[in-house]
Design a protein around this motif. Structure first.
Motif, PDB file in Angstrom:
ATOM      1  N   ILE A  22      -4.258   5.704   3.857  1.00  0.00           N
ATOM      2  CA  ILE A  22      -4.075   3.812   3.714  1.00  0.00           C
ATOM      3  C   ILE A  22      -5.541   3.177   5.445  1.00  0.00           C
ATOM      4  O   ILE A  22      -5.510   2.229   4.425  1.00  0.00           O
ATOM      5  CB  ILE A  22      -2.707   4.212   3.901  1.00  0.00           C
ATOM      6  N   THR A  34      -7.087   0.282   2.658  1.00  0.00           N
ATOM      7  CA  THR A  34      -6.589  -1.429   3.155  1.00  0.00           C
ATOM      8  C   THR A  34      -7.897  -1.742   2.748  1.00  0.00           C
ATOM      9  O   THR A  34      -7.481  -3.011   2.503  1.00  0.00           O
ATOM     10  CB  THR A  34      -6.106  -0.815   4.175  1.00  0.00           C
ATOM     11  N   CYS A  42      -7.886  -3.215  -0.049  1.00  0.00           N
ATOM     12  CA  CYS A  42      -7.373  -4.153  -0.442  1.00  0.00           C
ATOM     13  C   CYS A  42      -7.565  -5.703   0.443  1.00  0.00           C
ATOM     14  O   CYS A  42      -6.583  -7.171  -0.475  1.00  0.00           O
ATOM     15  CB  CYS A  42      -5.427  -4.053  -0.081  1.00  0.00           C
ATOM     16  N   THR A  79      -3.992  -1.163  -4.294  1.00  0.00           N
ATOM     17  CA  THR A  79      -3.707   0.422  -4.356  1.00  0.00           C
ATOM     18  C   THR A  79      -3.583   1.531  -5.651  1.00  0.00           C
ATOM     19  O   THR A  79      -4.541   2.061  -5.648  1.00  0.00           O
ATOM     20  CB  THR A  79      -2.575   0.454  -3.092  1.00  0.00           C
ATOM     21  N   THR A  98       0.407  -1.212  -0.247  1.00  0.00           N
ATOM     22  CA  THR A  98      -0.168   0.460  -0.280  1.00  0.00           C
ATOM     23  C   THR A  98       0.716   1.152  -0.194  1.00  0.00           C
ATOM     24  O   THR A  98       0.406   2.111  -0.642  1.00  0.00           O
ATOM     25  CB  THR A  98      -1.033  -0.006   1.569  1.00  0.00           C
TER      26      THR A  98
END
Lengths: 307, 254, 280, 355
Positions: free
Chosen positions: A214, A219, A222, A191, A128
């Motif tokens: 992030i 996150t 992801c 990302t 990330t």
């Protein structure tokens, strides 16, 4: 909140599937419930889940389940074929193979669990960060990832284990070191696809800090593909761990590690085939369980279906 | 309220904004019209700090903007994006989407603020704990507007806020935006490819082509159709629907 | 236009099986089509695109098409086998889709894709097919047909991609073209230029056209007749020139809620939907 | 930074590595070099942290202290670490990986001898994997959710889950020991081994060059079992990826366009959809090939296959670090090169990536 829950009580299911949730908690539960419904329709995935749950239960209740002491040698009773007393027979030292299998489950679970909780967050963080910041941070992090990716996985693990000395801790470390780069790649790819999405820019325009972006915004996007990939990889880790054990570089005797047990049985392959076959089957079943689970999770979490 | 002068911007080697000047009075509404690639959205993105490579001066409420925007700026100016399906985080509930900015800026009392913002955009409190995919396009755009409003900004930058919506929903959202400007004394810059939408919403209008403002007009001038630049005339004619004879007069403006 | 009927659709229904239950996309649509331009207009979810696809039998795998009658000249579209469909699609009825960015195969050259469409229905050698394809590219006013012929789709702009799409769909000389939002992805001026090309070709070759769009104004300035759809039903059918005399409150509402360039900033009239419209 | 770019901007000549075909190739080579450098750094460090004393391994533990010190100096071990690394790199760039303690040959010579065996095994396995895996994946995709899909899925997942050393043992037990359909471990029967002079090092090719069909068939019967076992893994991977790429492509709008044109379903699948699938699939195939090159370690051990994997493992168990690190570097370099090759091939296959 509690009163609201109880007024909506007429049925738990109704509460879960409500179109107008009354609280954050209910919204989250409802979402999880829908995922579970979809997941549980997949029979193969349910089989996988039960194998994994079974592995955990066997690990916890090993002392209750095992009929014999896994380490107790009895040379008078060497390499016996399967019988009522010893369901899977005995090995070259007369130890009960079933009991060794049951106690061996903990090593498999330990390896898989430790690798997953170390390698996955590391990969997530690297990926990330690289994808989010881009530029030279991306270049440096991805070159490092590429270096580790370029190493032959098993050979690197072998080299590490031989450098640090054989043993289960070093096997775990070696596998973790080889396991994180693909996660970094996946997290970076995800990302980069979401980085330029309007909802990320919108959050940025409200003054959200990079760190919060992030953690809170990127996150979660992801996680799906990462969870799927980690579950599928657990199967691969089990195989590598077993491979190290087979080569005598993983768990050391007399620990009942499944890979080492296959190796023990190798010399009696032709006449006493069960000594090598049974632990091999155990590895296969558990590994297949993780694969089925991961495959089912993919259908629920990652509808694009790529790897 | 907003003064932009000699604004230039680049994407890599492409010079996407060329000497753009814009001035919007407080409680005014300024419209930017152009086709894709005209740079109209880039103007907004540069003001909000989403474009790094730019030159010129941008003054907002008497304060000249530097290369970075601070938190105060975001309390002053907020943006609404074109695509309501892309501008709300798919894994966050409406509640979280609206609460987060309140917490970031430490405004406190987030529960009451969320409820108020939802009411302002005409959404029932029942929507509060839903996920974006459980809403229709129009409802999503209302949430996006609520998110912009919750920081109580004075300026809204509207990037094609209705172009992804059906016309009947577009009318509702345009009415909402008009009402909010009147009630809250907001200042708008609105970007659109649709001359009629901009003519309806804005007092002053600029027509952009290839990064440059080619013509400025008032809503009254647009109503009369007295545009001078051939590109604007062409755009004006195109807005009138299909006419085989008119199409033959079109020139490619590449 | 002429009184000859090309296509008769009676009580068309399209239903989808989704995890959330059955979705009725089209519920009982009927119309006749001569050699004319028929516009189908509606907002998202009105079933306009699904109506177009059903005529070509291209409803997605989880959907079913039912119709009392779907007759195209001598072909009974309601009961066709896959082999027979292939003789109808492209050769007799064709379709132009919304965005050339997605509807052209990215790894085949434009020339190959046009030739493929032609040779599927005309037994000619490669040289002849190439010649016809180049002619066709010229017919859609592409200035440098040779270059575009050898280009890949990503090397063209949106407007040019849509011209290629028109060339590809018209080259087997079908009798009916269905255009499903063919210009919504384009800028206004390019949109009108593409429509002019389609206009000329359809006129010259005497084809019938079904033009599907969400843009009531555009459709009424381009077509002869308009069907207005709402939630799977046709709520009103009228001549394009009679649009200002529309009777159905939905059609009137759609017309009224458009912003106009009259300098008036007051609120737009909004559309008040009534449940009875969806009962048809 | 910004001052420089601003100055150059008006001339629009900002130097960027990425501009132009030569630039992108240059960038590729550059990143390749960096990755290779990193590979050397890591192997060097592994060699350093090893508790095995390389001097002791060379002189034996009974050598007097003076001899020990002299050898240590000869080996350059008293120099600062960065100098040692520099020497290490320049040696490797000259093809000098040091001498193997176990075979007392230069490591590079050993690798040249054993590598063809691994290459042969991995190549045959990949060919089998591609020939069976792609059709299986396509077949599964077009029957999504029906029984052929489930069969392919289960076979694939089983392939992923099988411990390869165990599958090898079971294969030997059933097909060699019990049924005697194939030959056992090794590349040739012991009886034949001295008959063949390695030309290419690829047994199947060498025997054909010599025109000895007996030898050729003997080699085939030796390679078929280990290659099939490796192929199973490659097949499982390729089939699974083919299926998911295929499903993605079949839902694209250009497929609908092809149907509108009246194209046959057969042509839509094999020309239109597969044409697009091949682009990402090339990377998958390259990756699986590279993985087989490195992953055949356990298979080589089970089948006593005298390849790189067996060489590295044997060296490892005998603390022969020059050989281990040399082997690792070679395998890593091959892996990087195969990846680069797939990158180049990707650009060639996908018109969108060409310039």
């Amino acid at each position: 909140m509690t009163t609201q829950i109880s007024t909506a009580k007429p049925g738990l299911k109704q509460w879960l599937t409500s179109d107008t949730p009354q609280s954050r908690w209910q919204a989250k539960c409802g979402r999880a419930w829908l995922g579970w419904i979809k997941f549980s329709e997949n029979k193969l995935a349910m089989i996988g889940l039960s194998v994994v749950v079974g592995l955990i239960l066997v690990t916890i209740f090993a002392p209750l389940l095992a009929p014999y002491d896994p380490l107790a040698a009895n040379l008078a009773n060497r390499i016996q074929p399967p019988s009522g007393d010893h369901w899977f027979g005995t090995d070259q030292l007369g130890r009960d193979i079933l009991s060794r299998l049951i106690y061996g489950a903990q090593y498999t679970l330990l390896i898989v669990g430790l690798v997953a909780i170390t390698a996955a967050p590391l990969g997530l963080l690297v990926g990330t960060a690289a994808g989010f910041f881009g530029g030279w941070i991306d270049a440096v992090l991805m070159r490092i990832t590429d270096v580790f990716l370029a190493f032959p996985k098993l050979i690197l693990a072998l080299a590490f284990v031989s450098a640090l000395g054989p043993g289960i801790e070093n096997a775990i470390l070696a596998i973790a070191i080889t396991a994180w780069p693909p996660y970094a790649r996946i997290a970076r790819a995800e990302t980069i696809t979401v980085r330029k999405e309007d909802y990320i820019e919108a959050a940025r325009l409200q003054g959200t800090s990079n760190f919060a972006l992030i953690i809170g915004h990127i996150t979660p996007m992801c996680m799906s593909s990462l969870v799927v990939r980690v579950t599928l990889d657990m199967a691969g880790m089990i195989l590598i761990a077993a491979g190290l054990g087979f080569l005598g570089l993983g768990a050391q005797p007399p620990m009942p590690e499944w890979g080492a047990m296959v190796s023990d049985g190798r010399q009696f392959l032709l006449e006493q085939w069960w000594v090598a076959t049974v632990p091999g089957l155990a590895i296969f079943v558990v590994s297949l369980g993780f694969n089925l689970l991961g495959d089912g999770l993919r259908d629920v979490l990652d509808p694009r279906g790529g790897d | 309220m907003i003064e932009i002068s000699k604004l230039n911007a680049w994407f890599d080697d492409n010079h996407v904004l060329k000497d753009v000047d814009i001035s919007v009075p407080a409680n005014g509404s300024f419209g930017l019209v152009g086709e894709s690639g005209s740079g109209k959205s880039t103007v907004l993105r540069t003001v909000t700090g989403l474009v790094d490579d730019w030159e010129g001066t941008i003054t907002v409420k008497g304060k000249k903007l530097g290369p970075k925007r601070d938190k105060d700026f975001y309390r002053l100016a907020q943006m609404v994006f074109q695509d309501p399906f892309g501008s709300l985080h798919p894994r966050h509930t409406i509640d979280r989407i609206l609460t987060e900015p309140v917490n970031i800026h430490g405004l406190g009392n987030s529960d009451a603020r969320v409820v108020e913002a939802l009411t302002q955009v005409g959404l029932d409190n029942a929507f509060r704990f839903r996920y974006p995919h459980q809403l229709s396009g129009g409802q999503r755009q209302r949430v996006a507007i609520a998110r912009a409003l919750i920081l109580e900004p004075k300026i809204l930058l509207l990037d094609e806020p209705t172009s992804a919506l059906d016309v009947s929903i577009q009318a509702e959202v345009l009415n909402l935006l008009g009402r909010l400007r009147r009630d809250l004394g907001l200042t708008y810059i609105m970007v659109s490819h649709d001359l009629a939408v901009v003519a309806h919403m804005c007092d002053d209008i600029a027509i952009m082509n290839h990064g440059r403002i080619v013509e400025r007009a008032t809503a009254g001038q647009l109503a009369e159709g007295t545009l001078e630049h051939p590109y604007s005339q062409q755009l004006y004619k195109a807005a009138g629907g299909y006419d085989r004879a008119v199409v033959d007069t079109f020139v490619d403006w590449d | 236009m002429s009184s000859e009927t090309l296509l008769t659709v009676k009580n068309l229904e399209v239903t989808f099986n989704t995890p959330k239950g059955k979705v009725h996309a089209v519920r009982g649509v009927s119309f006749d089509l001569g050699r004319e331009r028929l516009g189908i207009v509606g907002e998202s979810g009105s079933g306009k695109s699904q109506t177009g696809r059903a005529i070509l039998g291209l409803t997605a795998a989880n959907g079913t098409i039912r119709a009392e009658k779907m007759q195209f000249r001598d072909v009974d579209l309601a009961n066709l086998k896959p082999k027979q469909w292939r003789k109808v699609r492209g050769a007799r009825i064709s379709m132009i889709m919304q965005d050339p960015k997605y509807s052209l195969n990215p790894v085949m050259t434009i020339g190959d894709q046009i030739i493929e469409a032609y040779r599927e229905h005309h037994k000619v050698n490669a040289k002849e097919a190439r010649l016809r394809a180049l002619e066709m590219l010229e017919a859609v006013k592409i200035r440098d047909p040779e270059r575009v012929f050898n280009a890949y789709p990503h090397e063209t702009s949106g407007g040019m991609g849509q011209r290629v799409m028109i060339a590809m769909m018209l080259i087997p000389d079908p009798e009916l073209i269905i255009a499903d939002e063919p210009t919504s992805a384009l800028d206004v001026t390019v949109q009108l230029q593409v429509m002019a090309i389609l206009d000329d070709l359809v006129r010259d070759r005497g084809m019938a056209l079904i033009f599907i769009s969400h843009d009531l104004q555009l459709i009424s300035s381009f077509c002869d007749r308009v069907l207005v759809m709402y939630q799977g039903h046709v709520v009103e059918e009228l001549r394009a020139s009679e649009l200002h005399n529309a009777k159905h409150p939905y059609t009137k509402g759609l017309l009224n809620c458009l912003p106009k360039m009259d300098g008036d900033h007051s609120d737009l009239p909004t559309l008040e939907r009534e449940a009875s419209w969806a009962e048809g | 930074m910004s001052a420089v770019t601003r100055k150059n901007r008006d001339g629009r000549t900002r130097a960027r590595l990425s501009s132009g075909k030569a630039g992108s190739l240059l960038r590729l080579v550059f990143s390749l070099a960096i990755t290779f450098f990193g590979l050397l750094l890591v192997t060097f460090l592994i060699g350093r942290v090893l508790p095995i004393d390389p001097v002791l391994a060379a002189v034996g533990d009974r050598a007097p202290q003076a001899v020990y010190d002299r050898v240590r100096e000869e080996m350059g071990l008293n120099l600062p670490l960065w100098q040692q690394f520099f020497i290490y790199i320049s040696n490797i760039l000259q093809g000098d990986f040091g001498r193997s303690v176990l075979t007392s040959n230069p490591v590079l010579e050993d690798i040249k001898r054993v590598f063809p065996a691994t290459l042969e095994l991995a190549t045959i396995a990949t060919i089998i994997g591609v020939i069976l895996g792609i059709p299986a994946g396509v077949f599964a995709a077009i029957n999504k959710g029906k029984w052929p899909d489930h069969v392919v899925r289960v076979i694939g997942l089983a392939g992923y889950s099988m411990p390869i050393f165990w599958l090898g043992l079971m294969g030997l037990l059933v097909f060699y020991m019990k049924l005697d359909w194939v030959a056992g471990p090794g590349r040739l029967d012991a009886f034949y081994v001295d008959f063949i002079e390695p030309t290419t090092g690829l047994m199947l090719v060498d025997t054909l060059i010599e025109g000895d069909m007996d030898l050729f068939w003997n080699a085939v019967s030796h390679i078929i079992l280990p290659a099939s076992i490796l192929a199973y893994f490659s097949l499982a991977y390729i089939a699974r990826m083919t299926r998911s790429f295929m499903l993605e492509q079949l839902s694209q709008e250009y497929i609908l366009t092809a149907r509108v044109k009246g194209i046959s379903e057969h042509r839509i699948i094999w020309r239109h959809a597969l044409g697009n699938v091949m682009v990402p699939l090339v990377t998958v195939i390259a990756l699986s090939y590279a993985n087989l090159l490195e992953g055949s370690v356990l298979t080589e051990i089970i089948f006593a296959w005298p390849g790189l994997g067996l060489y590295i493992t044997n060296s490892l168990l005998n603390a022969d670090m020059n050989a281990v690190l040399g082997g690792t570097v070679v395998v890593g370099a091959v892996f990087i090169s195969v990846n680069m090759l797939s990158d180049v091939l990707y650009r060639f296959l996908d018109p969108r990536a060409r310039r």
